[in-house]
Design a protein around this motif. Structure first.
Motif, PDB file in Angstrom:
ATOM      1  N   VAL A 163       0.873  -1.174   0.000  1.00 33.90           N
ATOM      2  CA  VAL A 163       0.000   0.000   0.000  1.00 33.90           C
ATOM      3  C   VAL A 163       0.908   1.221   0.000  1.00 33.90           C
ATOM      4  N   LEU A 164       0.363   2.362  -0.329  1.00 32.82           N
ATOM      5  CA  LEU A 164       1.148   3.597  -0.324  1.00 32.82           C
ATOM      6  C   LEU A 164       1.590   3.945   1.097  1.00 32.82           C
ATOM      7  N   ASP A 165       2.767   4.579   1.206  1.00 35.51           N
ATOM      8  CA  ASP A 165       3.254   5.000   2.522  1.00 35.51           C
ATOM      9  C   ASP A 165       2.258   5.916   3.217  1.00 35.51           C
ATOM     10  N   VAL A 166       1.638   6.820   2.479  1.00 38.58           N
ATOM     11  CA  VAL A 166       0.685   7.747   3.092  1.00 38.58           C
ATOM     12  C   VAL A 166      -0.514   6.999   3.662  1.00 38.58           C
ATOM     13  N   THR A 167      -0.874   5.880   3.073  1.00 39.11           N
ATOM     14  CA  THR A 167      -1.963   5.052   3.593  1.00 39.11           C
ATOM     15  C   THR A 167      -1.548   4.424   4.915  1.00 39.11           C
ATOM     16  N   ARG A 168      -0.349   3.893   4.956  1.00 40.77           N
ATOM     17  CA  ARG A 168       0.168   3.319   6.206  1.00 40.77           C
ATOM     18  C   ARG A 168       0.245   4.376   7.295  1.00 40.77           C
ATOM     19  N   LEU A 169       0.697   5.568   6.943  1.00 42.82           N
ATOM     20  CA  LEU A 169       0.788   6.645   7.928  1.00 42.82           C
ATOM     21  C   LEU A 169      -0.595   7.032   8.443  1.00 42.82           C
ATOM     22  N   ALA A 170      -1.583   7.114   7.550  1.00 38.99           N
ATOM     23  CA  ALA A 170      -2.937   7.471   7.977  1.00 38.99           C
ATOM     24  C   ALA A 170      -3.466   6.451   8.981  1.00 38.99           C
ATOM     25  N   LEU A 171      -3.206   5.169   8.735  1.00 38.98           N
ATOM     26  CA  LEU A 171      -3.638   4.124   9.665  1.00 38.98           C
ATOM     27  C   LEU A 171      -2.882   4.243  10.993  1.00 38.98           C
ATOM     28  N   ALA A 172      -1.571   4.363  10.912  1.00 42.41           N
ATOM     29  CA  ALA A 172      -0.763   4.453  12.134  1.00 42.41           C
ATOM     30  C   ALA A 172      -1.159   5.664  12.961  1.00 42.41           C
ATOM     31  N   TYR A 173      -1.291   6.814  12.316  1.00 42.93           N
ATOM     32  CA  TYR A 173      -1.610   8.042  13.045  1.00 42.93           C
ATOM     33  C   TYR A 173      -3.003   7.972  13.661  1.00 42.93           C
ATOM     34  N   ARG A 174      -3.957   7.365  12.950  1.00 42.67           N
ATOM     35  CA  ARG A 174      -5.314   7.273  13.511  1.00 42.67           C
ATOM     36  C   ARG A 174      -5.325   6.370  14.734  1.00 42.67           C
ATOM     37  N   LEU A 175      -4.603   5.258  14.659  1.00 42.12           N
ATOM     38  CA  LEU A 175      -4.541   4.348  15.801  1.00 42.12           C
ATOM     39  C   LEU A 175      -3.738   4.959  16.953  1.00 42.12           C
ATOM     40  N   GLU A 176      -2.690   5.705  16.628  1.00 38.07           N
ATOM     41  CA  GLU A 176      -1.925   6.396  17.662  1.00 38.07           C
ATOM     42  C   GLU A 176      -2.788   7.433  18.369  1.00 38.07           C
ATOM     43  N   SER A 177      -3.709   8.047  17.636  1.00 36.16           N
ATOM     44  CA  SER A 177      -4.561   9.069  18.251  1.00 36.16           C
ATOM     45  C   SER A 177      -5.496   8.467  19.298  1.00 36.16           C
ATOM     46  N   GLU A 178      -5.618   7.131  19.303  1.00 33.50           N
ATOM     47  CA  GLU A 178      -6.388   6.426  20.334  1.00 33.50           C
ATOM     48  C   GLU A 178      -5.499   6.037  21.525  1.00 33.50           C
ATOM     49  N   GLY A 179      -4.243   6.504  21.502  1.00 34.47           N
ATOM     50  CA  GLY A 179      -3.339   6.248  22.617  1.00 34.47           C
ATOM     51  C   GLY A 179      -2.484   5.013  22.479  1.00 34.47           C
ATOM     52  N   LEU A 180      -2.453   4.412  21.285  1.00 37.95           N
ATOM     53  CA  LEU A 180      -1.641   3.209  21.076  1.00 37.95           C
ATOM     54  C   LEU A 180      -0.241   3.590  20.605  1.00 37.95           C
ATOM     55  N   ARG A 236      -1.011  10.595  22.391  1.00 42.85           N
ATOM     56  CA  ARG A 236      -2.106  10.863  21.479  1.00 42.85           C
ATOM     57  C   ARG A 236      -1.609  11.000  20.050  1.00 42.85           C
ATOM     58  N   GLY A 237      -0.429  10.480  19.760  1.00 46.36           N
ATOM     59  CA  GLY A 237       0.073  10.459  18.387  1.00 46.36           C
ATOM     60  C   GLY A 237       0.681  11.775  17.965  1.00 46.36           C
ATOM     61  N   SER A 238       1.519  11.712  16.943  1.00 48.12           N
ATOM     62  CA  SER A 238       2.197  12.911  16.460  1.00 48.12           C
ATOM     63  C   SER A 238       1.339  13.698  15.489  1.00 48.12           C
ATOM     64  N   THR A 239       0.299  13.086  14.958  1.00 47.63           N
ATOM     65  CA  THR A 239      -0.624  13.775  14.060  1.00 47.63           C
ATOM     66  C   THR A 239      -2.039  13.477  14.528  1.00 47.63           C
ATOM     67  N   PRO A 240      -2.573  14.295  15.435  1.00 49.54           N
ATOM     68  CA  PRO A 240      -3.901  14.007  15.970  1.00 49.54           C
ATOM     69  C   PRO A 240      -5.013  14.066  14.922  1.00 49.54           C
ATOM     70  N   ASN A 241      -4.793  14.809  13.835  1.00 49.27           N
ATOM     71  CA  ASN A 241      -5.808  14.922  12.797  1.00 49.27           C
ATOM     72  C   ASN A 241      -5.186  14.589  11.443  1.00 49.27           C
TER      73      ASN A 241
END
Length: 105
Positions: A57-74, A89-94
């Protein structure tokens, strides 16, 4: 200039640390289906399935998934299951606000 270099370095670390297994494990921890992660992250169900099946998958797709899950405190570290960080709360909350978000699959 330095802040851009730091941003790129942080993204490369996130890409290295966030694996397909992490994605599936994080969904299980949050009790989220693929469809729910899709709604929450803006990433298509098909792209999430490809990623979790270890297909490209594209790197930006992986980042969107990682950042969204990180925003849940993971937090994600190679070789370990996702963990809950203290006050993380992740490095990119939005992630939707990112300039490259339009590239998400």
């Amino acid at each position: 200039m330095a802040s851009q270099a730091i941003k790129i370095t942080l993204e490369r670390i996130a890409l290295f640390q966030f694996t397909p297994a992490h994605c599936a494990q994080a969904r299980a921890m949050l009790d989220w289906s693929i469809e729910e992660l899709s709604r929450e992250s803006g990433v298509s169900v098909e792209a999430i399935q490809r990623f979790e099946n270890e297909q490209p998958v594209l790197d930006v797709t992986r980042l969107a998934l990682a950042y969204r899950l990180e925003s849940e405190g993971l937090a994600f570290f190679p070789g370990f299951a996702p963990g809950r960080g203290m006050n993380v709360r992740g490095s990119t909350p939005n992630p939707v606000g990112r300039a490259d978000y339009a590239m998400v699959e």
